[in-house]
Design an enzyme around this catalytic site. Structure first.
Site, PDB file in Angstrom:
ATOM      1  N   ASN A  58       0.824  -1.203   0.000  1.00 15.15           N
ATOM      2  CA  ASN A  58       0.000   0.000   0.000  1.00 15.15           C
ATOM      3  C   ASN A  58       0.861   1.258   0.000  1.00 15.15           C
ATOM      4  OD1 ASN A  58      -0.002  -1.205   2.833  1.00 15.15           O
ATOM      5  ND2 ASN A  58      -0.976   0.733   3.354  1.00 15.15           N
ATOM      6  N   ASP A  59       0.746   2.164   0.927  1.00 11.40           N
ATOM      7  CA  ASP A  59       1.287   3.521   0.812  1.00 11.40           C
ATOM      8  C   ASP A  59       2.756   3.579   0.399  1.00 11.40           C
ATOM      9  OD1 ASP A  59      -1.117   3.677   2.151  1.00 11.40           O
ATOM     10  OD2 ASP A  59      -0.370   4.893   3.797  1.00 11.40           O
ATOM     11  N   SER A 101       3.265   4.159   7.858  1.00 12.19           N
ATOM     12  CA  SER A 101       3.777   5.071   6.845  1.00 12.19           C
ATOM     13  C   SER A 101       4.573   6.230   7.414  1.00 12.19           C
ATOM     14  CB  SER A 101       2.622   5.609   6.001  1.00 12.19           C
ATOM     15  OG  SER A 101       2.053   4.589   5.227  1.00 12.19           O
TER      16      SER A 101
END
Length: 485
Positions: free
Chosen positions: A41-42, A102
């Site tokens: 993801n991020d 993140s």
């Protein structure tokens, strides 16, 4: 063996175990960054360091779901050829045991200072968060320094995604946050040495100002100058759909204004979405040595039918967008593909001058599974123009309604779903297709649409259709199948 070594070994074993089934997926992409196995993801810690670009990313190697995330790592000298580096961070310490979440990176004294959120949960699911520092001298191996920012008063433990930059002789950090009143906010910190941070207050949101009641959580903030404005990118959660806007579960966009580093205040305008498609979230930028503000984003949206993607059975999920350069034009942020994307092209362009009059046409020369296509010199007197890729996705411009629409057949239930925005006049399109992804740049980045879609594996056609007369020029290139080393 240390906990860090155990986690690294287990992740590499998982990669090797599922390598064949991952690579056999017909929806595997050709030129985008993907996980070797599991869920991506991020983008995190995006930085150019000693001439090399580094994209760290949220990675769950053990399943195609979320959990105690690692920081995976890709590097490149040219944005075309990428090396999959060894794992950068594992959730091995007490302050990150449920995930190295993140964060960002900054260069200082010839080293990378990486900031990330350490996620901790107890057996009842209660959360603690710590903003942590790890330092690397060569981008690969990080010395963890532990928490450097603890939760300030007034916020819930949904406090994450630190982004750090240097300005006016000091260092600043923005963190995505939720107040105790359950309002989305961006918190601001200041430091003189990158290790001791002072809380400056709420930069925006938190129940006041233009973003007073704009969702219950802001994620992934990123503040930077662009042209003569300061741009704050963030991803708000809890925004209700309004007409053609805010149609995804969560959004990603920006506000433009002026940041005063002396007072820690930010006067800004209204929120604008960065991308109008189905799959765009958690963007992060960096400034390179050419002076370009470059953006990567996660080509998905959290909690949006993630476990229904067809790639799940092949043990992987999600991808990054193409890298994009940001420009400020008439006060609005535009995104355009990096010029390096031209190096993906294989051979000369196929060029076709097309005139359609109330008809549908499939051009034999314009097809493929991984290609770039430019449509220019578009002239329409009235009606609509339709571009369909494979049997999975359709782009439509209506001159009467002055709207552009991206439609796809839902991979969940087969129902056609759409995303739209207003465009007064369609002049040009630049389209990147990569087996199961599409990125459409409208009028040189005036608007963008990003989406995953899953056509029949043997369908590589591109179909054009008009309700009235349309004249345009097509230039099309096949694009390389880049091996991620």
């Amino acid at each position: 063996m240390s906990r860090d070594e155990q986690l690294r070994r287990a992740a590499y074993e998982e990669m090797e175990k599922h390598k064949d089934v991952v690579e056999k997926d017909p929806y595997r992409l050709h030129y985008h960054l993907m996980p070797t196995v599991g869920l991506l993801n991020d983008p995190n810690g995006f930085i150019q360091f000693k001439g090399t670009y580094h994209v760290y990313y949220q990675w769950m190697p053990f399943k195609t779901g979320h959990g105690a995330k690692f920081w995976g790592h890709y590097s490149s000298n040219d944005f075309v050829n990428w090396t999959h580096e060894e794992i950068a961070l594992t959730p091995s310490e007490w302050y990150e045991k449920n995930g190295c979440y993140s964060g960002s990176a900054i260069e200082h004294d010839g080293k990378i200072y990486a900031y990330y959120t350490g996620n901790v949960k107890d057996e009842e699911g209660n959360r603690e968060t710590y903003q942590c520092l790890a330092i690397s001298e060569e981008s690969l191996h990080f010395d963890k320094r532990g928490p450097v920012v603890h939760l300030p008063d007034g916020f819930t433990a949904h406090f994450r995604d630190p982004k750090v930059w240097e300005q006016d002789g000091a260092f600043f950090m923005v963190v995505g946050a939720q107040t105790r009143e359950l309002k989305g906010a961006v918190a601001l910190f200041r430091s003189d040495d990158l290790e001791n941070w002072d809380y400056q207050g709420v930069l925006t949101g938190g129940g006041e100002g233009r973003l007073a009641d704009f969702g219950y959580m802001f994620e992934c903030p990123d503040l930077f100058p662009l042209g003569e404005r300061d741009i704050l990118i963030f991803s708000p959660q809890g925004i209700e759909a309004s007409g053609m806007k805010y149609q995804n579960v969560y959004q990603a966009g920006y506000v433009a204004g002026q940041f005063d580093s002396a007072t820690g205040t930010f006067e800004h305008g209204e929120f604008e979405e960065l991308d109008r498609g189905f799959d765009f979230y958690a963007p992060q930028t960096t400034l390179d040595d050419k002076g370009r503000r470059i953006l990567f984003a996660w080509m998905s949206v959290p909690d949006q039918n993630e476990q229904d993607h067809p790639t799940i059975e092949h043990k992987w999920l999600h991808t990054m967008t193409l890298p994009r350069e940001l420009k400020l034009v008439d006060g609005k942020v535009r995104q355009v593909p990096l010029e390096e994307m031209e190096d993906l092209r294989v051979g000369p362009a196929i060029q076709v001058n097309v005139e359609l009059n109330r008809e549908t046409r499939v051009l034999k020369a314009v097809k493929g599974k991984a290609f770039e296509m430019e449509i220019t010199d578009l002239s329409m007197t009235e009606g609509w123009f339709d571009l369909t890729v494979g049997d999975g996705i359709r782009f439509v411009y209506s001159s009467g309604e002055q709207t552009v629409t991206l439609e796809r057949k839902s991979y969940v239930n087969g129902v056609v779903e759409k995303r739209q925005c207003s465009v007064k006049q369609l002049n040009s399109l630049r389209v990147f297709v990569d087996t199961s992804s599409i990125e459409v740049f409208v009028n040189e980045g005036e608007e963008t649409f990003t989406a995953r879609f899953y056509p029949s594996p043997n369908n590589d056609t591109v179909r054009f259709e008009t309700s009235h007369q349309a004249v345009f020029t097509i230039r099309k290139w096949d694009l390389k199948h880049v091996n991620l080393k």
